[in-house]
Design an enzyme around this catalytic site. Structure first.
Site, short mmCIF file in Angstrom:
data_model
loop_
_atom_site.label_atom_id
_atom_site.label_comp_id
_atom_site.label_asym_id
_atom_site.label_seq_id
_atom_site.Cartn_x
_atom_site.Cartn_y
_atom_site.Cartn_z
N HIS A 281 0.84 -1.20 0.00
CA HIS A 281 0.00 0.00 0.00
C HIS A 281 0.87 1.24 0.00
O HIS A 281 1.89 1.32 0.67
CB HIS A 281 -1.02 0.01 1.13
CG HIS A 281 -0.48 0.11 2.53
ND1 HIS A 281 -0.18 1.32 3.12
CD2 HIS A 281 -0.23 -0.84 3.46
CE1 HIS A 281 0.25 1.11 4.36
NE2 HIS A 281 0.24 -0.20 4.59
N ASP A 293 5.96 0.98 7.06
CA ASP A 293 4.54 0.78 6.79
C ASP A 293 4.05 1.85 5.81
O ASP A 293 3.55 2.88 6.21
CB ASP A 293 3.76 0.88 8.11
CG ASP A 293 2.29 0.54 7.98
OD1 ASP A 293 1.91 -0.09 6.98
OD2 ASP A 293 1.52 0.92 8.87
N GLU A 327 -5.12 2.17 2.22
CA GLU A 327 -5.20 0.95 3.03
C GLU A 327 -5.40 1.28 4.50
O GLU A 327 -6.16 0.62 5.22
CB GLU A 327 -3.92 0.12 2.84
CG GLU A 327 -3.92 -1.22 3.57
CD GLU A 327 -3.41 -1.17 5.00
OE1 GLU A 327 -3.59 -2.15 5.74
OE2 GLU A 327 -2.84 -0.13 5.39
N GLU A 328 -4.69 2.32 4.96
CA GLU A 328 -4.67 2.62 6.39
C GLU A 328 -6.03 3.02 6.94
O GLU A 328 -6.26 2.93 8.15
CB GLU A 328 -3.66 3.74 6.68
CG GLU A 328 -2.21 3.38 6.42
CD GLU A 328 -1.66 2.39 7.43
OE1 GLU A 328 -2.41 1.92 8.30
OE2 GLU A 328 -0.45 2.07 7.34
N ASP A 355 3.29 -6.21 3.51
CA ASP A 355 2.84 -5.11 4.39
C ASP A 355 3.11 -5.48 5.85
O ASP A 355 2.21 -5.51 6.68
CB ASP A 355 1.35 -4.82 4.18
CG ASP A 355 0.85 -3.67 5.05
OD1 ASP A 355 1.69 -2.89 5.54
OD2 ASP A 355 -0.38 -3.56 5.25
N HIS A 426 2.92 3.12 13.02
CA HIS A 426 2.02 4.27 13.18
C HIS A 426 2.55 5.34 14.14
O HIS A 426 1.76 6.04 14.77
CB HIS A 426 0.62 3.82 13.63
CG HIS A 426 -0.11 2.98 12.62
ND1 HIS A 426 -1.41 2.55 12.82
CD2 HIS A 426 0.27 2.50 11.40
CE1 HIS A 426 -1.80 1.84 11.78
NE2 HIS A 426 -0.79 1.78 10.90
#
Length: 469
Positions: A281, A293, A327-328, A355, A426
């Site tokens: 992604h 990520d 995606e997130e 991922d 994140h």
């Protein structure tokens, strides 16, 4: 540049049909080419330069932002530079949100600041902020079972610790609080939600992430709290005095807007309409640079396709790299891709996604009909020297890939060692220095084996049971 490969493949690919046996569905010629590709990936591939380019030249790229638009332009340009036969985009519609400042502090009985991050698409506090007493819950289930009068007017604090394992299996139980906690708190009349960050680190960084917002009639502010600060609140509450926290948050939900899936193809020489999809992604959260990520995944699948494109012949069927958007915030790009291509799903022979950061691949999972296990067994002959073991047949291929698997598309999963992945996930600490070039090359070596053999095999992989079956 590819003289060893040229000399090897020139005769082998031409005689593949003669090599096929019932016991070995993948011809020896294909196995030999895949072995050379694997070793070339280990020796001379350069996926690190791709993730370096993405994080330096684009950086944070949350869906629907200017960074997202820069990432889409970057991906198209990079795919063309890497030699893809076809590069294009498909528009998707995404919800948009502006993150403002987020501040939290204990005002009594022991005043001190807290490190927090707004959860995705959360709302602002009233002007001037809000102050309320903390009420603690060990997990989401406890909050759901609590009487409303225990929660009303207070700040619900979900204090669930995530277990640290290399498979990342601790994420599922812990992330429920982030996904559904705000809704549960709002329905019980809470003033706000504080969540122990869904992560495995002890750094003073808060982990952001998406939460469920659809159907929540009266949302409340929702913030992730760094692990050390969650420990601090926990210790304060044990002293038996009410703990008052002040929150001051700015954010704004915008109208939906456009983003894009970016697609690049290495066109098949015999069956171009049949496709293997390998994906990652393109979007990221906005507080780090998205190196793990999912910048690493972007680099792995793009470099895999580049290596295959340098063969003297294209593989039998098409290799399609899809960099999914948004995606997130709920697999938006993958869901819209599948809905737009329902009539083509039978031509997708397999799907897989990278991922899970940049650790070494250690396990190979599948989602195949049992009659096709022999193909995976042959792949394992080339994966085992990379330190990879055979896993199970329960793979969903990755988050975005799961949308395809739910429609019956077979999947492969190359599991990375994620022991430290959720230390950075994140957070502002998801940056390029966490990516090891050597480990990244090992990933590409595994991906190029799986991808080449799937695109080169003569038969297909059938279909797998769907969630409706």
């Amino acid at each position: 540049m590819l003289k060893p490969l040229l000399s090897l493949t020139g005769g082998l690919i031409a005689t593949m049909a003669l090599s096929i046996t019932q016991a070995n569905p993948l011809p020896q010629g294909s196995i030999s080419v895949a072995e050379v590709l694997r070793d070339r990936a280990l020796e001379s591939s350069d996926p690190y330069s791709i993730v370096e380019s993405l994080t330096v030249e684009v950086g944070p790229r949350r869906a629907g932002t200017e960074g997202d638009r820069r990432a889409v332009a970057w991906a198209q340009k990079k795919m063309k530079e890497l030699g893809f036969d076809r590069v294009y985009t498909e528009q998707i519609d995404v919800p948009r949100w502006v993150r403002g400042h987020a501040q939290a502090e204990v005002v009594a009985p022991f005043p001190q600041p807290l490190v927090v991050s707004s959860l995705g698409y959360g709302i602002a506090t009233p002007e001037g902020g809000l102050t309320a007493e903390i009420v603690e819950f060990p997990n989401l289930e406890a909050l759901l079972k609590a009487p409303a009068d225990k929660v009303k007017g207070k700040i619900a604090f979900i204090n669930k610790r995530m277990e640290k394992v290399r498979t990342g299996e601790g994420y599922g139980p812990a992330v429920q609080g982030r996904s559904k906690g705000m809704q549960a708190a709002a329905e019980k009349g809470a003033a706000a939600l504080l969540l122990r960050s869904v992560g495995t680190d002890s750094d003073r960084f808060a982990h952001t992430g998406m939460m469920s917002i659809d159907g929540v009639e009266t949302p409340v502010p929702a913030l992730a709290l760094s692990a050390p600060d969650a420990n601090l609140l926990e210790a304060m509450l044990k002293r038996g005095k009410p703990v008052l926290v002040k929150l001051n948050v700015e954010s704004e939900r915008l109208n939906d807007g456009p983003s894009f899936n970016v697609v690049g193809e290495i066109t098949g020489r015999e069956k171009p309409e049949e496709v293997m999809i390998i994906g990652a992604h393109l979007d990221s959260w906005d507080e780090g640079t998205g190196a793990l990520d999912d910048g690493a995944g972007v680099a792995i699948v793009m470099e895999t396709a580049r290596l295959i494109s340098e063969l003297p012949e294209r593989p039998r069927r098409t290799l399609r790299v899809v960099l999914f958007g948004a995606e997130e915030i709920g697999l938006v790009g993958a869901k819209q891709y599948v809905e737009s291509h329902l009539d083509e799903l039978d031509n997708i022979v397999a799907v897989s996604e990278s991922d899970f950061g940049a650790g070494k691949v250690w396990r190979f999972d599948t989602r195949l009909p049992e009659s096709k296990f022999d193909i995976a067994d042959q792949m394992m002959q080339l994966l085992a020297p990379l330190g990879i073991e055979r896993g199970n047949n329960k793979s969903y291929g990755g988050p975005d890939s799961s949308v395809f698997v739910a429609r019956g598309v077979p999947a492969f999963g190359l599991y990375q060692n994620g022991m430290d992945y959720f230390d950075y996930h994140h957070t502002p600490n998801d940056t390029l220095d966490k990516v090891d070039p050597e480990k990244l090359r090992q990933n590409v070596a595994a991906w190029v084996v799986m991808s080449f053999l799937t695109t080169e095999m003569e038969g297909d992989l059938g279909r797998v049971p769907t969630s409706a079956e």
